[in-house]
Design a protein around this motif. Structure first.
Motif, PDB file in Angstrom:
ATOM      1  N   LEU B 163     147.951  71.887  64.387  1.00  0.00           N
ATOM      2  CA  LEU B 163     148.807  72.865  63.715  1.00  0.00           C
ATOM      3  C   LEU B 163     149.811  72.178  62.793  1.00  0.00           C
ATOM      4  O   LEU B 163     149.970  72.578  61.627  1.00  0.00           O
ATOM      5  N   THR B 164     150.486  71.114  63.301  1.00  0.00           N
ATOM      6  CA  THR B 164     151.464  70.435  62.437  1.00  0.00           C
ATOM      7  C   THR B 164     150.758  69.750  61.266  1.00  0.00           C
ATOM      8  O   THR B 164     151.306  69.675  60.168  1.00  0.00           O
ATOM      9  N   GLY B 165     149.528  69.271  61.501  1.00  0.00           N
ATOM     10  CA  GLY B 165     148.759  68.675  60.399  1.00  0.00           C
ATOM     11  C   GLY B 165     148.526  69.688  59.299  1.00  0.00           C
ATOM     12  O   GLY B 165     148.813  69.426  58.124  1.00  0.00           O
ATOM     13  N   LEU B 166     148.022  70.884  59.676  1.00  0.00           N
ATOM     14  CA  LEU B 166     147.763  71.920  58.675  1.00  0.00           C
ATOM     15  C   LEU B 166     149.055  72.394  58.027  1.00  0.00           C
ATOM     16  O   LEU B 166     149.094  72.681  56.826  1.00  0.00           O
ATOM     17  N   ALA B 167     150.140  72.454  58.834  1.00  0.00           N
ATOM     18  CA  ALA B 167     151.430  72.901  58.296  1.00  0.00           C
ATOM     19  C   ALA B 167     151.884  71.973  57.176  1.00  0.00           C
ATOM     20  O   ALA B 167     152.364  72.425  56.130  1.00  0.00           O
ATOM     21  N   LEU B 168     151.715  70.657  57.382  1.00  0.00           N
ATOM     22  CA  LEU B 168     152.171  69.716  56.353  1.00  0.00           C
ATOM     23  C   LEU B 168     151.281  69.794  55.108  1.00  0.00           C
ATOM     24  O   LEU B 168     151.770  69.654  53.995  1.00  0.00           O
ATOM     25  N   VAL B 169     149.981  70.057  55.314  1.00  0.00           N
ATOM     26  CA  VAL B 169     149.099  70.240  54.149  1.00  0.00           C
ATOM     27  C   VAL B 169     149.597  71.421  53.314  1.00  0.00           C
ATOM     28  O   VAL B 169     149.711  71.336  52.081  1.00  0.00           O
ATOM     29  N   ALA B 170     149.946  72.523  54.014  1.00  0.00           N
ATOM     30  CA  ALA B 170     150.454  73.699  53.301  1.00  0.00           C
ATOM     31  C   ALA B 170     151.761  73.361  52.584  1.00  0.00           C
ATOM     32  O   ALA B 170     151.961  73.704  51.413  1.00  0.00           O
ATOM     33  N   GLY B 171     152.653  72.648  53.276  1.00  0.00           N
ATOM     34  CA  GLY B 171     153.952  72.309  52.695  1.00  0.00           C
ATOM     35  C   GLY B 171     153.816  71.393  51.488  1.00  0.00           C
ATOM     36  O   GLY B 171     154.462  71.610  50.454  1.00  0.00           O
ATOM     37  N   TYR B 172     152.962  70.372  51.610  1.00  0.00           N
ATOM     38  CA  TYR B 172     152.731  69.467  50.472  1.00  0.00           C
ATOM     39  C   TYR B 172     152.086  70.235  49.319  1.00  0.00           C
ATOM     40  O   TYR B 172     152.396  69.980  48.148  1.00  0.00           O
ATOM     41  N   GLY B 173     151.182  71.165  49.647  1.00  0.00           N
ATOM     42  CA  GLY B 173     150.563  71.987  48.610  1.00  0.00           C
ATOM     43  C   GLY B 173     151.619  72.769  47.847  1.00  0.00           C
ATOM     44  O   GLY B 173     151.595  72.856  46.614  1.00  0.00           O
ATOM     45  N   LEU B 174     152.598  73.321  48.598  1.00  0.00           N
ATOM     46  CA  LEU B 174     153.685  74.059  47.954  1.00  0.00           C
ATOM     47  C   LEU B 174     154.484  73.145  47.027  1.00  0.00           C
ATOM     48  O   LEU B 174     154.753  73.488  45.867  1.00  0.00           O
ATOM     49  N   LEU B 175     154.853  71.953  47.534  1.00  0.00           N
ATOM     50  CA  LEU B 175     155.594  71.005  46.684  1.00  0.00           C
ATOM     51  C   LEU B 175     154.785  70.643  45.447  1.00  0.00           C
ATOM     52  O   LEU B 175     155.323  70.543  44.340  1.00  0.00           O
ATOM     53  N   GLY B 176     153.460  70.444  45.644  1.00  0.00           N
ATOM     54  CA  GLY B 176     152.592  70.084  44.513  1.00  0.00           C
ATOM     55  C   GLY B 176     152.566  71.180  43.452  1.00  0.00           C
ATOM     56  O   GLY B 176     152.699  70.894  42.254  1.00  0.00           O
ATOM     57  N   THR B 177     152.420  72.443  43.886  1.00  0.00           N
ATOM     58  CA  THR B 177     152.382  73.536  42.892  1.00  0.00           C
ATOM     59  C   THR B 177     153.722  73.632  42.171  1.00  0.00           C
ATOM     60  O   THR B 177     153.762  73.805  40.954  1.00  0.00           O
ATOM     61  N   CYS B 178     154.825  73.521  42.937  1.00  0.00           N
ATOM     62  CA  CYS B 178     156.151  73.641  42.311  1.00  0.00           C
ATOM     63  C   CYS B 178     156.383  72.514  41.310  1.00  0.00           C
ATOM     64  O   CYS B 178     156.978  72.710  40.248  1.00  0.00           O
ATOM     65  N   TRP B 179     155.895  71.309  41.663  1.00  0.00           N
ATOM     66  CA  TRP B 179     156.004  70.175  40.742  1.00  0.00           C
ATOM     67  C   TRP B 179     155.242  70.469  39.457  1.00  0.00           C
ATOM     68  O   TRP B 179     155.731  70.239  38.355  1.00  0.00           O
TER      69      TRP B 179
END
Lengths: 164, 337
Positions: B163-179
């Motif tokens: 779960l924490t693995g997938l959570a960080l993928v989602a979070g990094y994805g969010l940072l990537g899109t915002c960047w």
């Protein structure tokens, strides 16, 4: 313990007999480079307890000599090139060019031999006199370590292969 | 005045880990977005937005790992063996991903294009997922006996760590899109606005589920969240996260360009500080504190001298690179490569 200790150029260290068979050495040289005095006292392996002797004496003995020998050859190559340049024959001396080509892999071999000296020569210690290799092993299971080593080898081969 | 060197070091390393997470986070995020954007020209722009900064971003990973080894050797010696497999996988993934930056711009065949693009996106995904897995044992605890790790080499695997693995993928994805919203324009930017909304929702869902699971998995967390003074910070976190979410949605609706990235950073900061406060002073939960794990005070002093010289240099060149490569990255413009 020995004064005027020779630097052995050739020989075969025999741990059981406690001597180097067929040794050919330069008298006093080991004393000179270890103590900066021809009469300096050099401690030998026999001055340390037998339980701390490395089990692979010929490996340490010979990888050290390969490293130093190649180093001396590299210096000789450099000096020869300077000499030939001074004489204006640097681009004509065929023997020198063959010598230079033959020395191509010497750097890699010398580095590998030197690494072998440090890694096998320090056994059985990780930190000399303080921590034995057997006591410094990590708690990671052997299969995990083997798998990661294999994985790194494969990945490097793939990445390196793709880069060529 | 006596300075608690160990505390100073704990804050330094925690800061370094945080800087790594958000900085490499957005550039790993750009790789995670690859499956959603398939055109070569757009992918070139995406890679060009992070090409000048990604390896500098990874400096903080080295600094965190090196600092942990030097200052908290006990933590290094127990935490790293417990995470051996995910950490090795992360490193291998980073190798593939790092090489891709050099390879993508020198390839000629379609096949190798596909191969390196896959290496980039899979490498980013695996690295992010493995880093997320490493968060799990921070909550669930690490088995330590004496001064050594006493668990097996599969202890890191549990439903919570997945779960924490997938959570960080989602979070990094969010940072990537915002960047990308910040650094691109035109059609690509419009696409990333839509993606940001999806990754934003996934990130908020992940934060909610992980937060709900935490008190059930760890006694320390349960106690911390219900006792003064930690409660004073932890309790308002859900409200602040909610406010940030609302602000992020507004920013995406209004087509703001910098605000989404700031909201993403804010989310990471809140989650990170909450984790730090919930754990403090444990460095290897549930038993080892930062003072248990620290090296001799003289080593800490010695290392601090070097760090005081190095840290401003790292911060300086990092700031310089971001300043130098400011502004939008456009298609076809001469990039960093």
């Amino acid at each position: 313990m020995r004064q005027q200790a020779p630097a052995l150029v050739f020989g075969w260290p025999d741990a059981e007999a406690g001597e180097t068979r067929g040794a050919i050495g330069i008298p006093g040289l080991a004393s000179l480079y270890l103590t900066h005095d021809l009469n300096g006292t050099v401690k030998g392996l026999k001055d340390t307890p037998r339980s701390t002797w490395p089990t692979n004496l010929p490996l340490v003995f010979w990888s050290f000599r390969i490293m130093v020998g190649l180093g001396l050859l590299m210096i000789a190559l450099g000096l020869a090139s300077l000499w030939l340049r001074w004489k204006g024959r640097l681009y004509e001396a065929i023997w020198f060019q063959r010598f230079a080509v033959a020395m191509g892999p010497s750097g890699l071999i010398a580095v590998t031999a030197g690494w072998t000296v440090t890694e096998t020569g320090r056994q059985p210690f990780t930190v000399y006199g303080l921590l034995r290799t057997a006591d410094s092993v990590s708690p990671v299971a052997a299969p995990a370590v083997a798998a990661s080593l294999a994985a790194f080898a494969v990945v490097y081969l793939v990445v390196f292969g793709a880069g060529i | 005045m006596d300075i608690d060197l160990t505390l100073v070091w704990a804050i330094l390393i925690a800061t370094s880990v945080f800087l790594y997470v958000v900085m490499d986070g957005f550039d790993l995020g750009v790789g995670i977005l690859f499956p959603a954007i398939r055109e070569k020209a757009r992918r070139d722009v995406m890679v060009n937005t992070v090409a000048p900064v990604w390896d500098g971003n990874e400096t903080w990973l080295i600094l965190s790992g090196g600092g942990l080894l030097a200052v908290f050797p006990l933590a290094y010696a127990t935490r790293l063996p417990s995470l051996y497999i995910p950490l090795i996988l992360m490193l291998l993934a980073l190798v593939f991903r790092g090489v891709t930056f050099e390879m993508r711009f020198r390839i000629i065949s379609r096949l190798s294009q596909t191969a390196w693009d896959s290496a980039f996106s899979a490498g980013s995904f695996v690295a992010a997922f493995c880093q997320g897995i490493c968060l799990g044992p921070r909550v669930q605890g690490v088995r330590v006996e004496g001064r050594a790790y006493a668990g097996g080499w599969w202890d890191w695997l549990s439903p919570f760590t997945i779960l924490t693995g997938l959570a960080l993928v989602a979070g990094y994805g969010l940072l990537g899109t915002c960047w990308l919203i910040w650094k691109t324009e035109g059609e690509l930017q419009i696409r990333t606005y839509r993606l940001a909304r999806a990754f934003g929702m996934a990130t908020f869902a992940a934060i909610a589920v992980v937060s709900l699971a935490m008190p059930f998995l760890s006694l320390t967390f349960r106690e911390r969240w219900l006792t003064w003074p930690a409660m004073a910070f932890v309790a308002p976190v859900p409200i602040l996260v909610g406010l940030l979410g609302w602000r992020l949605r507004n920013a995406l609706d209004q087509r703001e360009e910098v605000m989404p990235f700031l909201c993403g950073l804010g989310l990471f900061l809140l989650s990170y500080v909450r984790l730090a406060i919930s754990l403090f002073p444990m460095i290897v939960p549930p038993s080892v504190t930062i003072w248990d794990a620290a090296t001799h005070p003289s080593s800490q002093r010695f290392l601090l001298v070097g760090t005081v010289v190095l840290l401003p240099m790292i911060l300086g060149y990092t700031a310089y690179v971001y300043w130098l490569f400011q502004g939008k990255v456009t298609a076809g413009a001469p990039g960093y490569h």
